[in-house]
Design an enzyme around this catalytic site. Structure first.
Site, PDB file in Angstrom:
ATOM      1  N   LYS A  54       0.835  -1.204   0.000  1.00  0.00           N
ATOM      2  CA  LYS A  54       0.000   0.000   0.000  1.00  0.00           C
ATOM      3  C   LYS A  54       0.873   1.259   0.000  1.00  0.00           C
ATOM      4  CE  LYS A  54      -4.065   0.127   2.331  1.00  0.00           C
ATOM      5  NZ  LYS A  54      -5.031   0.213   3.436  1.00  0.00           N
ATOM      6  N   LEU A  75     -33.200   8.690   8.306  1.00  0.00           N
ATOM      7  CA  LEU A  75     -34.562   8.162   8.332  1.00  0.00           C
ATOM      8  C   LEU A  75     -34.907   7.612   6.946  1.00  0.00           C
ATOM      9  CD1 LEU A  75     -36.629  10.724  10.484  1.00  0.00           C
ATOM     10  CD2 LEU A  75     -35.636   8.549  11.177  1.00  0.00           C
ATOM     11  N   CYS A 129     -18.382   0.064  10.006  1.00  0.00           N
ATOM     12  CA  CYS A 129     -18.499   0.765  11.297  1.00  0.00           C
ATOM     13  C   CYS A 129     -19.736   0.405  12.102  1.00  0.00           C
ATOM     14  CB  CYS A 129     -18.445   2.272  11.069  1.00  0.00           C
ATOM     15  SG  CYS A 129     -16.798   2.817  10.584  1.00  0.00           S
TER      16      CYS A 129
HETATM   17  P1  NAD Z   1      -8.723   0.541   7.174  1.00  0.00           P
HETATM   18  O1  NAD Z   1      -8.647  -0.928   7.272  1.00  0.00           O
HETATM   19  O2  NAD Z   1      -9.222   1.170   5.925  1.00  0.00           O
HETATM   20  O3  NAD Z   1      -7.275   1.158   7.446  1.00  0.00           O
HETATM   21  C1  NAD Z   1      -6.450   0.771   8.480  1.00  0.00           C
HETATM   22  C2  NAD Z   1      -5.001   0.809   7.996  1.00  0.00           C
HETATM   23  O4  NAD Z   1      -4.135   0.530   9.111  1.00  0.00           O
HETATM   24  C3  NAD Z   1      -4.676  -0.252   6.931  1.00  0.00           C
HETATM   25  O5  NAD Z   1      -4.113   0.395   5.808  1.00  0.00           O
HETATM   26  C4  NAD Z   1      -3.675  -1.171   7.622  1.00  0.00           C
HETATM   27  O6  NAD Z   1      -2.710  -1.681   6.723  1.00  0.00           O
HETATM   28  C5  NAD Z   1      -3.031  -0.222   8.622  1.00  0.00           C
HETATM   29  N1  NAD Z   1      -2.382  -0.874   9.760  1.00  0.00           N
HETATM   30  C6  NAD Z   1      -2.780  -1.945  10.476  1.00  0.00           C
HETATM   31  N2  NAD Z   1      -1.878  -2.208  11.444  1.00  0.00           N
HETATM   32  C7  NAD Z   1      -0.906  -1.287  11.330  1.00  0.00           C
HETATM   33  C8  NAD Z   1       0.314  -1.069  12.040  1.00  0.00           C
HETATM   34  N3  NAD Z   1       0.686  -1.834  13.058  1.00  0.00           N
HETATM   35  N4  NAD Z   1       1.105  -0.043  11.650  1.00  0.00           N
HETATM   36  C9  NAD Z   1       0.736   0.748  10.601  1.00  0.00           C
HETATM   37  N5  NAD Z   1      -0.392   0.574   9.906  1.00  0.00           N
HETATM   38  C10 NAD Z   1      -1.207  -0.434  10.268  1.00  0.00           C
HETATM   39  O7  NAD Z   1      -9.597   1.014   8.426  1.00  0.00           O
HETATM   40  P2  NAD Z   1     -10.446   2.367   8.549  1.00  0.00           P
HETATM   41  O8  NAD Z   1     -11.764   2.189   7.916  1.00  0.00           O
HETATM   42  O9  NAD Z   1      -9.581   3.509   8.159  1.00  0.00           O
HETATM   43  O10 NAD Z   1     -10.701   2.394  10.127  1.00  0.00           O
HETATM   44  C11 NAD Z   1      -9.671   2.712  11.047  1.00  0.00           C
HETATM   45  C12 NAD Z   1     -10.318   3.027  12.377  1.00  0.00           C
HETATM   46  O11 NAD Z   1     -11.152   4.188  12.260  1.00  0.00           O
HETATM   47  C13 NAD Z   1     -11.231   1.942  12.937  1.00  0.00           C
HETATM   48  O12 NAD Z   1     -11.129   1.937  14.328  1.00  0.00           O
HETATM   49  C14 NAD Z   1     -12.607   2.411  12.515  1.00  0.00           C
HETATM   50  O13 NAD Z   1     -13.608   1.909  13.374  1.00  0.00           O
HETATM   51  C15 NAD Z   1     -12.468   3.895  12.683  1.00  0.00           C
HETATM   52  N6  NAD Z   1     -13.401   4.699  11.869  1.00  0.00           N
HETATM   53  C16 NAD Z   1     -13.673   4.333  10.599  1.00  0.00           C
HETATM   54  C17 NAD Z   1     -14.522   5.114   9.834  1.00  0.00           C
HETATM   55  C18 NAD Z   1     -14.858   4.715   8.416  1.00  0.00           C
HETATM   56  O14 NAD Z   1     -15.838   5.238   7.881  1.00  0.00           O
HETATM   57  N7  NAD Z   1     -14.090   3.835   7.784  1.00  0.00           N
HETATM   58  C19 NAD Z   1     -15.095   6.274  10.359  1.00  0.00           C
HETATM   59  C20 NAD Z   1     -14.772   6.628  11.666  1.00  0.00           C
HETATM   60  C21 NAD Z   1     -13.921   5.830  12.411  1.00  0.00           C
END
Ligand code: NAD
Length: 431
Positions: free
Chosen positions: A35, A250, A260
């Site tokens: 990535k 709604l 999420c």
């Molecule tokens: P995602 O899977 O799209 O991205 C997470 C990234 O973290 C991946 O690219 C992964 O390779 C990387 N990663 C994992 N372990 C790692 C490490 N040790 N070091 C460096 N990088 C690492 O996930 P996301 O959708 O971005 O969600 C991330 C967090 O945000 C979650 O807790 C989610 O609940 C929260 N969140 C998500 C959204 C949404 O709409 N996607 C909205 C609000 C909050």
């Protein structure tokens, strides 16, 4: 300011890019080297409207860069955001191993004061655990603060949401960290709410659970509309015009999915249970949501009698419109269910097909929305992509074997469809 984001997915990449856009210098870290290489080569691994252009611009201006080295990230950023996954475990609780691992990795390379910010959605009291872990693993007595700064962006409009947030929540237990965080968010001109660490963490789970509750509520009302002949659209309009209620969330339909809501809701149920409270209200929200898919299939069976040997075209795979994210998408579940019943499914999605081909190779895909209609006995609208509304429905009708449309998202206007002599069965029948 110099900022670092650990985890460059939907949240990390968009947050990092928007921070760069307002003038900060941002290092995005990810442990997925493929990535990182893609990002360094200018390939954006996710679809989010407006993101690609902003990434390009800020990389060019040298305000945004990508690395797989956490050491480089922690060295470069006075504030280090954690935006890694917090997936559900089989019992509904949150798998915090990604957050714990990042906390340990940061501790091992910490040499100067840093504000460590949890942006991932985590159970209340996680910040305390992160601080404990860093204290345990740091190489010397270097000072740091842990802050909770939950993210409220919506996929599909993440850039706009981040650039114009309703509010910024900063949960911290010390003034020094609050001052740093206020500086980070100063360019956004948004209301900043400062709370203690635990409250900030709770705000996120309580908010997402409430939004899911709104969706299940309107879906329950939709069942009553269907049984009574009332129009759910009108009922929702009437309710939503009340400022205390609001029209958003709604929209009756197949229910919520995505990465999420389902996980945050089951996490909140578990968190409450662990704290001695049975959140039965939220259990009901989950039950109503799970029922939606079965009710939809029941409706299809009631019209088509049997699905076996039927050709069904499916519009939509992403969990919502304007995204390529298919994680926990109800649309994927529908495709599988119809296939299990012996139907031949062909599906199309404007952005979600690449990920679908990788993760669900058994779902047959076509490259053109009109191809799903070819000789089809029925069409299913499974994702609320605006593009679907603008298709040439007369052409679609001419391609289909029988002009039957099941609109699982109440996206199409039934009267318009009927004028085209398309027999549309909206998810909730409108009189
Ligand atoms: P995602 O899977 O799209 O991205 C997470 C990234 O973290 C991946 O690219 C992964 O390779 C990387 N990663 C994992 N372990 C790692 C490490 N040790 N070091 C460096 N990088 C690492 O996930 P996301 O959708 O971005 O969600 C991330 C967090 O945000 C979650 O807790 C989610 O609940 C929260 N969140 C998500 C959204 C949404 O709409 N996607 C909205 C609000 C909050």
């Amino acid at each position: 300011m110099k900022l670092t984001i650990v985890g460059s997915g939907y949240v990390g990449l968009v947050t990092g890019t928007c921070f760069a856009e307002v003038g900060h210098h941002v290092t995005c870290v990810d442990n997925d080297e493929k990535k990182v290489k893609q990002l360094q080569d200018g390939i954006i691994p996710i679809y989010e409207p407006g993101l690609e252009a902003l990434v390009r611009k800020n990389v060019q201006l040298e305000r945004l860069k990508f690395t797989a080295s956490i050491e480089e990230g922690v060295r470069n950023g006075e504030v280090v955001f954690i935006a890694v996954p917090t997936p559900p475990q089989p019992d509904g609780s949150v798998d915090l191993s990604y957050v714990e691992k990042v906390a340990r990795s940061i501790a091992e390379v910490l040499t100067d004061y840093r504000v460590i910010v949890d942006k991932s959605t985590v159970p209340v009291k996680t910040g305390e655990k992160v601080a404990e872990t860093i204290r345990r693993y740091r190489k010397n007595e270097v000072d740091f603060d842990v802050v909770s700064n939950p993210e409220f962006l919506r996929e599909g409009s993440a850039v706009a949401d981040l650039m114009n947030p309703d509010r910024i929540v900063i949960g911290a237990n010390g003034d020094r960290a609050v001052a740093v965080m206020k500086e980070v968010y100063e360019p956004f001109n948004a209301p900043i709410m400062v709370t203690d660490l635990n409250s900030a963490e709770l705000i996120k789970h309580a908010s997402n659970s409430f939004l899911a509750l709104k969706i299940s509520y309107i879906n329950a009302v939709a069942a009553i509309c269907e049984a009574s002949g009332a129009d759910i659209g009108k009922v929702a309009d009437g309710m939503g015009a009340d400022k205390r209620i609001g029209r958003e969330f709604l929209h009756a339909g197949l229910g919520y999915g995505g990465s999420c809501f389902p996980k945050d809701l089951s996490a909140f149920i578990r968190i409450s249970e662990d704290l001695g409270y049975e959140f039965n209200l939220l259990k009901e929200v989950e039950r109503i949501n799970a029922d939606q898919l079965e009710r939809f299939l029941k409706k299809m069976r009631s019209v088509m009698w049997v699905l076996r040997e039927k050709k069904i075209g499916q519009l939509g795979l992403a969990f919502k419109g304007n995204t390529d994210d298919i994680r926990s998408s109800v649309a994927i579940s529908i495709a599988h269910k119809m296939m299990e019943e012996g139907a031949t499914v062909r599906a199309y999605d404007p952005k979600g097909m690449e990920k679908c081909a990788v993760h669900y190779p058994k779902i047959p895909l076509v490259q053109d929305p009109y191809e799903v209609a070819q000789d089809a006995d029925a069409l299913v609208v499974a994702t609320e992509w605006k593009d679907f509304k603008e298709l040439d429905w007369l052409r679609i009708k001419s391609l289909m074997r029988t002009p039957l449309v099941f609109d699982g998202r109440n996206l199409l206007v039934p009267d318009e469809m009927k004028n085209l002599a398309l027999n549309i069965t909206a998810w909730v029948v409108r009189p």
